[in-house]
Design an enzyme around this catalytic site. Structure first.
Site, short mmCIF file in Angstrom:
data_model
loop_
_atom_site.label_atom_id
_atom_site.label_comp_id
_atom_site.label_asym_id
_atom_site.label_seq_id
_atom_site.Cartn_x
_atom_site.Cartn_y
_atom_site.Cartn_z
N ASP A 181 -1.02 6.56 6.86
CA ASP A 181 -2.38 5.95 6.76
C ASP A 181 -2.14 4.48 7.66
OD1 ASP A 181 -3.52 3.92 6.19
OD2 ASP A 181 -3.10 3.64 4.21
N TRP A 227 0.96 -1.19 -0.35
CA TRP A 227 0.33 0.07 -0.09
C TRP A 227 1.11 1.00 -0.11
CZ3 TRP A 227 -4.23 0.07 -2.19
CH2 TRP A 227 -5.16 -2.09 -2.37
N LYS A 259 -11.70 -1.96 7.95
CA LYS A 259 -10.56 -2.94 9.02
C LYS A 259 -11.07 -3.22 10.32
CE LYS A 259 -6.97 -1.99 5.02
NZ LYS A 259 -7.83 -3.60 4.69
#
Length: 368
Positions: A179, A104, A203
Site C-alpha cells: 500500500d 492502516w 494523497k
C-alpha cells in the site's frame, strides 16, 4: 478573497498543484476544443480513451514501470484492495503474511481474511514491539515462504512512520504487496521489487475516486473465475480498464498531476525537495527545546506526514484553532491520536512548511 496564502496540510483528500487546478478550471466546460467537460464525457469515447492512455504512459515513465506490469485505475479506494489482493492472489494458498506498522496496516490485517479461507499470518507487529514509534526491520519479518504474498504499508499516515529504506525481499520469498497510497511518486522505488503496488489517488496524485493498481502480469494467472469480474484484476486487465465505468474526472486530474511532476523534474527531483521539507520541519520540532514533541524514532520518521504535539491536549487544540486563522489548514491529528499532523506531499511547497514553522515559533513564544 483573502490575501493570506492558504496552505492545505490535510492527509487526504490533499493539496493539489495550483497549475493543475487552473488547467482544470480553464477546461471545465470545454476540454481541448471538444465542447464537452471531462465530467460529462463518455468513458468509451476516443477523447477519454486518449486521456486514460496518456495518464498510464506518463505514470509508467515517472515510475519506470517495467513492461511486464499492468496498470489499472480502479475505484473503491485503497481500502478495497485489502480484500481484492487476497481474493485474487491467495487462491490455492494456505496463508498470506501481514506486516502491521500502524493504523492502516492494522485495518488491512483485520480485513484481509474476511473473504478468503487463507490464514492471515502476522509477520511483524510494530504496535506490540514499538507502540508504533518505530518500524520492525525487514530482516525481522517472520515470513512463510509458502504464503501467497507479504502485505505491508510503506508509509503510515496516522502514526507518522515510513520505511526510509525501501523494503525488498529475496527472490525465493513471496511477492511483496505494498500500500503506497501516501508516498507514491514522492521518491524513487524499483517497481520490479514488488508483486503489486496500489495507491489511493487522493494523497499524492489527484482527487479521491481513483485507485492505482500496478500488478506483475504473471500474478494474473492466480485470479480465479470465481472472483466476480468487478473485483477481478484479470477481468479489468482483459477489458483495458473498462469493465465498468472508471472514475473519469479523477483520472483526468491525475493525468494533469503526472504532467506537472514531469515539468518539475520527475520523481528524483521531488525526492530531493521532499527530503528538504521534512528535514526542515523535523529540525524545528527537535529544536524547540521540548515544547514540540515527536516520539517517532528518527530513522522511521515519515517524510510525508509529520506528527507532533505539545503534550497538552488543550494547547494542541489551541494550536490547531489559531493556525487555521493564519491560513494553515487541517493540521489536527488523526481522531484516535490527537496532536498535530502536517502532511507535506509533493504539491506542498517549501513556502508552506516555512510558514508553518514561523507560526510554530510564534506560538511557542506566546505559550511556552
Amino acid at each position: 478573497m483573502s490575501t493570506t496564502p492558504i496552505y492545505n496540510f490535510s492527509a487526504g483528500p490533499a493539496v493539489l498543484p495550483d497549475s493543475v487546478l487552473r488547467t482544470a478550471q480553464s477546461e471545465m466546460f470545454d476540454y481541448n476544443g471538444t465542447g464537452f467537460s471531462v465530467m460529462t464525457m463518455s468513458h468509451r469515447s476516443d477523447v477519454f480513451m486518449s486521456i486514460l492512455y496518456h495518464a498510464e504512459q506518463d505514470l509508467r515513465q515517472l515510475m519506470d514501470i517495467p513492461d511486464n506490469y499492468k496498470v489499472l485505475f480502479l475505484q473503491g479506494g485503497a481500502s478495497a484492495q485489502f480484500n481484492m489482493v487476497v481474493m485474487n492472489l491467495a487462491n490455492g494458498f494456505k496463508s498470506v503474511d501481514s506486516v502491521v506498522t500502524g493504523n492502516w496496516s492494522a485495518i488491512a490485517h483485520a480485513q484481509m481474511g474476511k473473504l478468503s479461507d487463507a490464514e492471515v499470518r502476522l509477520a511483524a507487529d510494530g504496535g506490540r514491539d514499538y507502540q508504533y514509534t518505530n518500524l520492525p526491520p525487514v530482516s525481522a519479518w517472520d515470513i512463510d515462504k509458502n504464503s501467497a504474498f507479504v502485505h505491508f504499508v510503506i508509509n503510515e499516515t496516522v502514526h507518522g512512520l515510513q520505511y526510509r529504506e525501501v523494503p525488498k525481499l529475496a527472490d525465493d520469498m513471496p511477492p511483496l504487496v505494498c500500500d503506497m497510497s501516501s508516498e507514491i511518486l514522492s521518491r524513487r522505488v524499483n517497481v520490479a521489487d514488488y508483486g503489486v503496488i496500489y495507491a489511493g489517488a487522493q494523497k499524492n496524485i489527484g482527487p479521491s475516486g481513483a485507485t492505482i493498481v500496478i500488478i506483475r502480469e504473471d500474478l494474473l494467472e492466480r485470479c480465479s473465475d470465481r472472483v466476480p469480474d468487478v473485483w477481478n484484476y484479470r477481468s479489468h486487465v482483459n477489458r483495458q480498464g473498462m469493465y465498468n465505468t472508471p472514475a473519469t474526472y479523477p483520472i483526468y486530474i491525475s493525468g494533469l498531476v503526472f504532467r506537472w511532476l514531469q515539468s518539475q523534474g520527475g520523481v528524483g527531483q521531488m525526492e530531493t525537495i521532499n527530503t528538504l521539507k521534512a528535514r526542515t520541519l523535523y529540525d524545528a520540532i527537535d529544536g524547540s527545546g521540548g515544547f514540540y514533541i515527536n516520539n517517532v524514532h528518527p530513522g522511521a520518521r515519515s517524510k510525508m506526514n509529520v506528527i507532533f504535539t505539545t503534550g497538552k491536549k488543550e494547547l494542541d487544540q489551541l494550536f490547531v484553532q489559531e493556525s487555521t486563522t493564519r491560513g494553515l489548514r487541517l493540521l489536527g491529528g488523526y481522531k484516535s491520536v490527537g496532536g498535530m499532523r502536517a502532511s507535506i506531499y509533493n504539491a506542498m511547497p517549501l513556502q508552506g512548511v516555512e510558514a508553518l514553522i514561523g507560526f510554530m515559533k510564534e506560538f511557542q513564544r506566546r505559550y511556552g
